[in-house]
Design a protein around this motif. Structure first.
Motif, PDB file in Angstrom:
ATOM      1  N   GLY A  56      12.253  38.883  44.038  1.00  0.00           N
ATOM      2  CA  GLY A  56      13.746  38.710  44.543  1.00  0.00           C
ATOM      3  C   GLY A  56      14.203  40.261  45.119  1.00  0.00           C
ATOM      4  N   GLU A  57      14.252  39.775  46.474  1.00  0.00           N
ATOM      5  CA  GLU A  57      14.796  41.174  47.094  1.00  0.00           C
ATOM      6  C   GLU A  57      16.569  41.070  47.389  1.00  0.00           C
ATOM      7  N   ILE A  58      17.181  42.124  47.070  1.00  0.00           N
ATOM      8  CA  ILE A  58      18.621  42.254  47.434  1.00  0.00           C
ATOM      9  C   ILE A  58      18.744  43.560  47.984  1.00  0.00           C
ATOM     10  N   THR A  59      19.470  43.375  49.117  1.00  0.00           N
ATOM     11  CA  THR A  59      19.916  44.681  49.914  1.00  0.00           C
ATOM     12  C   THR A  59      21.287  45.246  49.563  1.00  0.00           C
ATOM     13  N   LEU A  60      21.534  46.365  49.455  1.00  0.00           N
ATOM     14  CA  LEU A  60      22.788  46.995  49.639  1.00  0.00           C
ATOM     15  C   LEU A  60      22.902  48.024  50.620  1.00  0.00           C
ATOM     16  N   THR A  61      24.052  47.724  51.571  1.00  0.00           N
ATOM     17  CA  THR A  61      24.289  48.641  52.653  1.00  0.00           C
ATOM     18  C   THR A  61      25.677  49.222  52.658  1.00  0.00           C
ATOM     19  N   ALA A  93      26.264  46.179  29.193  1.00  0.00           N
ATOM     20  CA  ALA A  93      27.044  47.298  28.490  1.00  0.00           C
ATOM     21  C   ALA A  93      26.696  47.757  27.378  1.00  0.00           C
ATOM     22  N   GLY A  94      26.127  46.930  26.491  1.00  0.00           N
ATOM     23  CA  GLY A  94      25.664  47.273  25.285  1.00  0.00           C
ATOM     24  C   GLY A  94      24.107  48.035  25.234  1.00  0.00           C
ATOM     25  N   GLY A  95      23.583  48.301  26.214  1.00  0.00           N
ATOM     26  CA  GLY A  95      22.411  48.910  26.529  1.00  0.00           C
ATOM     27  C   GLY A  95      21.080  48.089  26.590  1.00  0.00           C
ATOM     28  N   GLY A  96      21.208  46.721  26.404  1.00  0.00           N
ATOM     29  CA  GLY A  96      20.258  45.836  26.449  1.00  0.00           C
ATOM     30  C   GLY A  96      19.632  45.653  28.000  1.00  0.00           C
ATOM     31  N   ILE A  97      18.290  45.665  28.249  1.00  0.00           N
ATOM     32  CA  ILE A  97      17.891  45.389  29.453  1.00  0.00           C
ATOM     33  C   ILE A  97      18.144  44.107  30.116  1.00  0.00           C
ATOM     34  N   LEU A  98      18.493  43.837  31.454  1.00  0.00           N
ATOM     35  CA  LEU A  98      18.786  42.861  31.992  1.00  0.00           C
ATOM     36  C   LEU A  98      17.395  42.416  32.952  1.00  0.00           C
ATOM     37  N   ASP A  99      16.816  43.676  33.294  1.00  0.00           N
ATOM     38  CA  ASP A  99      15.753  43.531  34.274  1.00  0.00           C
ATOM     39  C   ASP A  99      15.309  45.104  34.480  1.00  0.00           C
ATOM     40  N   ASP A 100      13.785  44.846  34.864  1.00  0.00           N
ATOM     41  CA  ASP A 100      13.391  46.324  35.437  1.00  0.00           C
ATOM     42  C   ASP A 100      13.253  46.097  37.007  1.00  0.00           C
ATOM     43  N   ASN A 119      14.595  36.785  36.833  1.00  0.00           N
ATOM     44  CA  ASN A 119      15.816  37.589  36.799  1.00  0.00           C
ATOM     45  C   ASN A 119      16.772  38.065  37.882  1.00  0.00           C
ATOM     46  N   ALA A 120      16.309  37.366  39.174  1.00  0.00           N
ATOM     47  CA  ALA A 120      16.849  37.543  40.398  1.00  0.00           C
ATOM     48  C   ALA A 120      18.056  37.443  40.656  1.00  0.00           C
ATOM     49  N   GLN A 121      18.539  36.076  40.119  1.00  0.00           N
ATOM     50  CA  GLN A 121      20.180  35.663  40.086  1.00  0.00           C
ATOM     51  C   GLN A 121      20.945  36.537  39.445  1.00  0.00           C
ATOM     52  N   VAL A 122      20.402  36.649  38.143  1.00  0.00           N
ATOM     53  CA  VAL A 122      21.229  37.627  37.234  1.00  0.00           C
ATOM     54  C   VAL A 122      21.367  38.884  37.737  1.00  0.00           C
ATOM     55  N   VAL A 123      20.445  39.424  38.359  1.00  0.00           N
ATOM     56  CA  VAL A 123      20.572  41.038  38.966  1.00  0.00           C
ATOM     57  C   VAL A 123      21.455  40.745  40.088  1.00  0.00           C
ATOM     58  N   LEU A 124      21.351  39.820  41.092  1.00  0.00           N
ATOM     59  CA  LEU A 124      22.089  39.668  42.124  1.00  0.00           C
ATOM     60  C   LEU A 124      23.694  39.620  41.863  1.00  0.00           C
ATOM     61  N   ASP A 125      23.963  38.694  40.524  1.00  0.00           N
ATOM     62  CA  ASP A 125      25.213  38.412  40.411  1.00  0.00           C
ATOM     63  C   ASP A 125      25.799  39.663  39.431  1.00  0.00           C
ATOM     64  N   ALA A 126      25.284  40.566  38.922  1.00  0.00           N
ATOM     65  CA  ALA A 126      25.415  41.651  38.263  1.00  0.00           C
ATOM     66  C   ALA A 126      25.586  42.794  39.308  1.00  0.00           C
ATOM     67  N   LEU A 127      24.742  42.957  40.345  1.00  0.00           N
ATOM     68  CA  LEU A 127      25.244  43.877  41.420  1.00  0.00           C
ATOM     69  C   LEU A 127      26.437  43.613  42.308  1.00  0.00           C
ATOM     70  N   THR A 128      26.544  42.362  42.523  1.00  0.00           N
ATOM     71  CA  THR A 128      27.738  42.026  43.181  1.00  0.00           C
ATOM     72  C   THR A 128      28.909  42.421  42.474  1.00  0.00           C
TER      73      THR A 128
END
Length: 374
Positions: A56-61, A93-100, A119-128
């Motif tokens: 899963g590729e997610i871009t931040l600009t 927030a509790g330190g558990g790993i959502l993804d590497d 985990n791509a959707q989870v990561v995208l939602d968290a980053l957003t």
């Protein structure tokens, strides 16, 4: 709505090649084309070609893209030089790993985050959510990339025959834009096999053309198509963690022996980032009295351990296998396991794996099992 798995741009080609397909994280992916052992050995000794388009590729600009990533992830990404990449993690927030993750800095104000398919959707939602207070745009680029990887000692020579990009000057964990066999690509010197190699991010419409060009260029070098099965044994030998096995929301980076990816000395956001407080406590536990450590296990016999099998010593359970498989390189079954700190030192005696009621002896070793000669 359908629950049918998604297919990569190379799906028809995989089937033409006779691949055994499997549902992986919602994608129909090649598991193997023939013998997974032969594919594994090819990568270790020659070269292998992988389709990794499920990632899963997610871009931040934007002007605060780096600052947003510093807050959202455990690493110091704003300090990453343009053209370089970094292995990092996103934690709760509790330190558990959502993804590497691997993060590439493509330009001064542009980063690409590559997440695991599951985990791509989870990561995208968290980053957003985490980037909401910053001057940056988070873009879902999963449909805009196909990802091919050529891995193994012959990989540089194969790729050089198809590009005029400066591969000799391309360092490990770095990337540059270039053209491969006439196809525009981000050429990254990264991988998940323990070998030298490259990952090529291209438009989905160019994926088949590039696959065929790499296959033709690699014929004389012994390149073979490779599936996810040998990718797993390759990463296992190299001691690389797999999300859902060594890494979960129940583990912190420090539990997994990867505390080095957590940067407490960030200069942005007043040093704050999601999970900082919990990770500081985890770092202290790991330094003083870690309950369990991640270790390697090598079988004395022939029985193969699998994830979830108990590790035992003196009749008591002292750990649990997270990954296990036969090792083509070592010629023995191997495993990665979390074990009590008292039984984690390399060479610890009396450690076994409970394989369906039989306690099979294993040698405790430091990770990785395999490291290529540089």
């Amino acid at each position: 709505m359908t629950d049918a798995p998604r297919r990569t741009a190379l799906d028809a080609l995989h089937r033409t090649l006779g691949a055994t397909m499997t549902d992986f994280a919602g994608w129909d992916m090649p598991l193997r084309y023939g013998s997974e052992r032969d594919e594994h050995v090819a990568v270790r000794t020659r070269a292998g070609l992988f389709d990794l388009s499920h990632m899963g590729e997610i871009t931040l600009t934007g002007p605060q893209a780096g600052q947003a990533l510093d807050f959202a992830l455990v690493g110091n990404l704003s300090a990453l030089a343009v053209g370089r990449a970094r292995y990092t993690m996103i934690c709760e927030a509790g330190g558990g790993i959502l993804d590497d993750l691997i993060v590439y800095r493509l330009a001064e104000q542009e980063y690409m985050v590559v997440a695991n398919a599951s985990n791509a959707q989870v990561v995208l939602d968290a980053l957003t959510e985490r980037a909401a207070g910053f001057e940056t745009e988070v873009r879902d680029d999963r449909e805009n990339y196909a990802l091919l990887a050529v891995q193994g000692p012959e990989a540089p020579g194969i790729l050089k025959s198809l590009t005029d990009a400066d591969l000799d000057g391309l360092k490990y964990y770095a990337g540059l834009p270039g053209t491969v066999a006439g196809v525009p690509a981000l050429i990254a010197r990264t991988g998940y096999t323990g070998e030298d190699g490259f990952e090529l991010f291209v438009a989905p419409g160019d994926a088949e053309r590039l696959w065929r060009a790499l296959t033709d260029a690699g014929t004389g070098a012994g390149l073979v198509p490779c599936g996810l099965s040998c990718r797993d044994t390759l990463r296992l030998e190299a001691g690389m963690p797999l999300y859902g096995h060594e890494l979960t929301t129940a583990t912190t980076p420090f539990d997994a022996g990867l505390g080095r990816v957590v940067k407490f000395d960030k200069t942005t956001n007043d040093g704050d980032f999601v999970g900082r407080e919990a990770l500081a406590a985890a770092a202290e536990r790991a330094a003083t009295a870690p309950p369990r450590k991640l270790v390697g296990l090598i079988a004395e016999g022939r029985r193969v351990p699998r994830a979830g099998f108990p590790v035992v010593a003196d009749g008591a359970v002292v750990g649990e296998v997270t990954s296990g498989a036969p090792s083509p390189t070592l010629g023995k079954p191997i495993a990665i396991a979390y074990v009590d700190a008292a039984h984690a030192a390399p060479g610890t005696k009396g450690v076994s794996v409970d394989i369906r009621g039989s306690h099979e002896p294993y040698e405790v070793v430091a990770l990785p099992f395999y490291k290529r000669e540089r």
